[in-house]
Motif scaffolding. Structure first.
Motif, PDB file in Angstrom:
ATOM      1  N   CYS A 363       0.832  -1.196   0.000  1.00 44.68           N
ATOM      2  CA  CYS A 363       0.000   0.000   0.000  1.00 44.68           C
ATOM      3  C   CYS A 363       0.858   1.233   0.000  1.00 44.68           C
ATOM      4  N   ARG A 364       1.898   1.177   0.809  1.00 45.60           N
ATOM      5  CA  ARG A 364       2.752   2.340   0.919  1.00 45.60           C
ATOM      6  C   ARG A 364       3.478   2.610  -0.396  1.00 45.60           C
ATOM      7  N   LEU A 365       3.869   1.515  -1.053  1.00 45.87           N
ATOM      8  CA  LEU A 365       4.633   1.692  -2.282  1.00 45.87           C
ATOM      9  C   LEU A 365       3.727   1.865  -3.500  1.00 45.87           C
ATOM     10  N   HIS A 366       2.402   1.748  -3.290  1.00 50.24           N
ATOM     11  CA  HIS A 366       1.428   1.893  -4.378  1.00 50.24           C
ATOM     12  C   HIS A 366       1.703   0.930  -5.531  1.00 50.24           C
ATOM     13  N   ILE A 367       2.050  -0.309  -5.208  1.00 50.13           N
ATOM     14  CA  ILE A 367       2.302  -1.278  -6.265  1.00 50.13           C
ATOM     15  C   ILE A 367       0.976  -1.695  -6.892  1.00 50.13           C
ATOM     16  N   TYR A 368      -0.007  -1.881  -6.034  1.00 49.98           N
ATOM     17  CA  TYR A 368      -1.299  -2.326  -6.543  1.00 49.98           C
ATOM     18  C   TYR A 368      -2.277  -1.165  -6.448  1.00 49.98           C
ATOM     19  N   PRO A 369      -2.927  -0.802  -7.572  1.00 46.11           N
ATOM     20  CA  PRO A 369      -3.789   0.384  -7.570  1.00 46.11           C
ATOM     21  C   PRO A 369      -4.925   0.286  -6.548  1.00 46.11           C
ATOM     22  N   ARG A 370      -5.578  -0.883  -6.484  1.00 49.61           N
ATOM     23  CA  ARG A 370      -6.711  -0.991  -5.565  1.00 49.61           C
ATOM     24  C   ARG A 370      -6.277  -1.776  -4.345  1.00 49.61           C
ATOM     25  N   CYS A 371      -5.145  -1.373  -3.806  1.00 48.18           N
ATOM     26  CA  CYS A 371      -4.533  -2.238  -2.813  1.00 48.18           C
ATOM     27  C   CYS A 371      -5.294  -2.299  -1.494  1.00 48.18           C
ATOM     28  N   SER A 372      -5.948  -1.218  -1.173  1.00 44.80           N
ATOM     29  CA  SER A 372      -6.544  -1.229   0.167  1.00 44.80           C
ATOM     30  C   SER A 372      -7.513  -2.398   0.337  1.00 44.80           C
ATOM     31  N   LYS A 373      -8.148  -2.790  -0.768  1.00 40.42           N
ATOM     32  CA  LYS A 373      -9.110  -3.890  -0.713  1.00 40.42           C
ATOM     33  C   LYS A 373      -8.424  -5.187  -0.245  1.00 40.42           C
ATOM     34  N   TYR A 374      -7.193  -5.382  -0.766  1.00 41.95           N
ATOM     35  CA  TYR A 374      -6.463  -6.589  -0.374  1.00 41.95           C
ATOM     36  C   TYR A 374      -5.634  -6.361   0.878  1.00 41.95           C
ATOM     37  N   CYS A 375      -5.137  -5.132   0.988  1.00 38.92           N
ATOM     38  CA  CYS A 375      -4.148  -4.876   2.023  1.00 38.92           C
ATOM     39  C   CYS A 375      -4.736  -4.795   3.412  1.00 38.92           C
ATOM     40  N   LYS A 376      -5.888  -4.167   3.525  1.00 44.37           N
ATOM     41  CA  LYS A 376      -6.411  -3.927   4.877  1.00 44.37           C
ATOM     42  C   LYS A 376      -6.508  -5.225   5.667  1.00 44.37           C
ATOM     43  N   PRO A 377      -7.231  -6.240   5.132  1.00 46.66           N
ATOM     44  CA  PRO A 377      -7.278  -7.485   5.916  1.00 46.66           C
ATOM     45  C   PRO A 377      -5.907  -8.118   6.070  1.00 46.66           C
ATOM     46  N   ASN A 378      -5.120  -8.059   4.994  1.00 44.49           N
ATOM     47  CA  ASN A 378      -3.814  -8.690   5.069  1.00 44.49           C
ATOM     48  C   ASN A 378      -2.921  -8.027   6.098  1.00 44.49           C
ATOM     49  N   GLU A 379      -3.025  -6.736   6.184  1.00 41.98           N
ATOM     50  CA  GLU A 379      -2.212  -6.027   7.162  1.00 41.98           C
ATOM     51  C   GLU A 379      -2.629  -6.440   8.577  1.00 41.98           C
ATOM     52  N   TYR A 380      -3.926  -6.628   8.722  1.00 33.95           N
ATOM     53  CA  TYR A 380      -4.442  -7.060  10.033  1.00 33.95           C
ATOM     54  C   TYR A 380      -3.921  -8.456  10.377  1.00 33.95           C
TER      55      TYR A 380
END
Ligand code: GDP
Ligand code: ZN
Ligand code: ZN
Length: 604
Positions: A363-380
């Motif tokens: 998310c920080r590096l903006h590799i994936y445009p719609r990252c928050s959808k994948y990142c939020k749970p994954n970060e958790y």
């Protein structure tokens, strides 16, 4: 695991604590991968018969070549050329060779009536000469047929060659006859008898079973079990032309493959024949094409020993027997199951990889445009799964500014620079654990006074109030000697030695503004004597100490309270540094006689 010191240490069982992620996506993915792995493992088990103990075959081979050929030879008799036909049978054209091989002659060059004597060499570039100087006595050229006598003699007409002591007349250097003299050898047949044994399984069998029709000829599809092979057919199978190979000779491999299943219910143990050209197919490219050797037939004529030299071209057949015999073996099955279990970890490796790569970094590096959808749970999940530990070094320090959301990790020597200006890495502030607040002492939970009541606020017990009054007055005033690095106006210069001073040169703020010590909570959480006493008694219920020692304990407890409040995590506590303003407020509240404070010392 702790070092073993007693029997109890030995009688322990350690197991991993795992994190279970209740996720539809990952749960489905896990089962999907498990099913794939299970299918593959089962498939390989059945198709490759991995439940069997395999053993290589040992074998013996015996061959018999049959066939008759008529050979038309051109001979010169009394100056007249004529063609004579002769019959070649098995004894003439086959030679037993060592190992599982046999040779079938297909072409030859004959030099008849040789006797030991002196004669000129066959004229070639190496042997031609013009005078005796061109020859050397006693010289033996590995390519020549004899030992030179040192004389240059007439071979034929004007051609002169070096004279040699050899079998005379010497063999002519000639090309193999074309077409091959025994080209009809393609109609010869060979019978191969092959007995095999798997000693470990105590099983023996052979390729010719009692009921087999012996008048058959091998055919790849129509009669694949027939042990009689027509030589021409063998060459056709490998895509070669027998009459071409027959001229120079060659090497052909006959492979007999035994893949035996010796289990009672699926018993199968029959050979499979295949053929492979083993020599160099491209005759033009190879230096010495084909396959040939010389042999001689000796005889006596008028009591003189003579010989007929024959350069035989032909095909060497190598019979290669290989294969395995397998039989069910429980140990093999257990070993296979054991080794395939590790493949089930594939799901864990893959899903962990997803969680790691799709967590905060992406998310920080903006590799994936719609990252928050994948990142939020994954970060958790990532936070729940990993516990990061920083190396506890002497130089490690944590700093918390009241006007910054992050905690700063400084991991370097200060070298005279104040800690206030040190650069470091920002780490997130540990999330507030509200359950901890419920453990605050009862007195703290008294309702907060409204702003109007501030004057009447009594943070200390009545007994202490008189003692603390001067401090409160002093604290309200801004110290005049506030040093340059201070942003809150309430810090004091360090009284430590020159080289350790920079450690205490830290303000509660990054930018100018109100000091944290003016906050109401600072007094309630850090300076409140009843709170600190409560905490000390909570740890040691029967604690009773003299006032000096009590002050020292209260001071340390106040440091801890401040750190717990501002840094939140027990992990950071040992390396957290108090700002100067707070440090001096606490020291004023719980002073040490002589006012010689040791300051922060790294526990590592
Ligand atoms: P002392 O009583 O003479 O040792 O003087 P201090 O009041 O300065 O320190 C008391 C204890 O608190 C010592 O064990 C110090 O290591 C610890 N301490 C002092 N300052 C800090 C600090 O900024 N952070 C932490 N984590 N511990 C500190
Ligand atoms: Zn300050
Ligand atoms: Zn301050």
């Amino acid at each position: 695991m702790p070092a073993c010191c007693s029997w109890n240490d030995v009688c322990q069982y350690e197991t991993n604590k795992v994190t279970r992620i209740q996720s539809m996506n990952y749960g489905t993915l896990k089962w999907f991968l498990h099913v794939i792995v299970f299918s593959y493992v089962s498939f390989a088990l059945v198709t490759d018969k991995l439940y069997q103990r395999k053993e290589p075959v040992i074998s013996s081979v015996h061959t018999k070549v049959k066939g008759v050929a008529e050979v038309k030879e051109e001979i010169v008799e009394n100056g007249v050329r004529k063609v004579v036909g002769s019959i070649f049978d098995t004894a003439d054209y086959t030679f037993p060779l060592q190992g599982n091989s046999f040779f079938v002659m297909t072409n030859f060059l004959k030099t008849e009536g040789q006797v030991q004597g002196l004669c000129p060499e066959y004229p070639t570039r190496r042997t031609l000469c013009s005078s005796d100087q061109g020859c050397r006595k006693g010289w033996m050229d590995p390519q020549s047929r004899g030992i030179q006598t040192g004389r240059c003699v007439v071979y034929k007409g004007s051609q002169k060659t070096c004279e040699v002591s050899a079998w005379c007349p010497t063999e002519a250097v000639e090309e193999a006859p074309r077409p091959a003299l025994l080209a009809s050898a393609e109609n010869f047949t060979v019978l191969i008898k092959n007995n095999i044994d798997f000693p470990g399984h105590n099983y023996t069998t052979r390729n010719i079973l009692p009921g087999l029709n012996i008048s058959c000829t091998f055919h790849k599809t129509q009669d694949p079990q027939c042990p009689i092979f027509r030589l021409g057919d063998i060459f056709r199978q490998t895509g070669d032309n027998f009459s071409d190979v027959a001229v120079q000779g060659g090497i052909m491999g006959i492979e007999i493959y035994w893949d035996c299943n010796l289990d009672g219910w699926f018993h199968h143990c029959r050979p499979r024949y295949s053929f492979r050209r083993l020599d160099d197919k491209n005759v033009n490219e190879s230096l010495y094409p084909g396959y040939n050797f010389r042999y001689a037939k000796y005889y006596k004529e008028n009591n003189v020993e003579k010989r007929t030299l024959i350069k035989a071209f032909g095909i060497r057949f190598d019979i290669l027997v290989f294969g395995t015999g397998g039989k069910f073996d429980l140990i093999q099955l257990i070993v296979y199951i054991g080794s395939s279990l590790s493949y089930f970890a594939l799901a864990t490796v893959f899903i962990d990889f997803l969680i790691n790569t799709y967590s905060s970094n992406c998310c920080r590096l903006h590799i994936y445009p719609r990252c928050s959808k994948y990142c939020k749970p994954n970060e958790y999940y990532y936070r729940k799964k990993y516990e990061s530990v920083v190396e506890p070094k002497r130089t490690l320090k944590y700093v918390s500014f009241v006007d910054e959301p992050h905690i700063l990790m400084v991991d370097k020597q200060l070298l005279g620079k104040s800690l206030q200006d040190a650069k470091g890495q920002e780490i997130p502030r540990p999330p507030l654990d509200f359950t901890d607040l419920s453990r605050l002492p009862v007195s703290f939970l008294d309702p907060f006074p409204s702003p109007g009541d501030m004057a009447e606020m009594q943070p200390f017990s009545p007994g202490d109030a008189a003692e603390m009054q001067p401090f409160l007055k002093e604290a309200a005033a801004r110290p005049k000697e506030s040093p340059g690095w201070c942003q809150c106006g309430r810090c004091l210069p360090s009284r430590l030695s020159e080289n350790r001073r920079c450690l205490e040169e830290l303000c509660c703020r990054r930018k100018p503004g109100a000091c944290i010590t003016t906050s109401e909570l600072f007094e309630k959480l850090v300076l409140s004597k009843p709170t600190l006493q409560f905490l000390l008694l909570y740890q040691e219920p029967l604690l009773a100490l003299d006032p000096e020692a009590t002050n020292s304990r209260l001071r340390r407890c106040a440091y801890r309270c401040y750190i717990a409040w501002r840094f939140g995590s027990q992990d950071l506590a040992d390396f957290a540094i108090l700002p100067s303003c707070c440090r001096w407020q606490i020291r004023k509240a719980f002073p040490k006689s002589g006012a010689q404070y040791g300051g922060f010392r790294s526990p590592y």
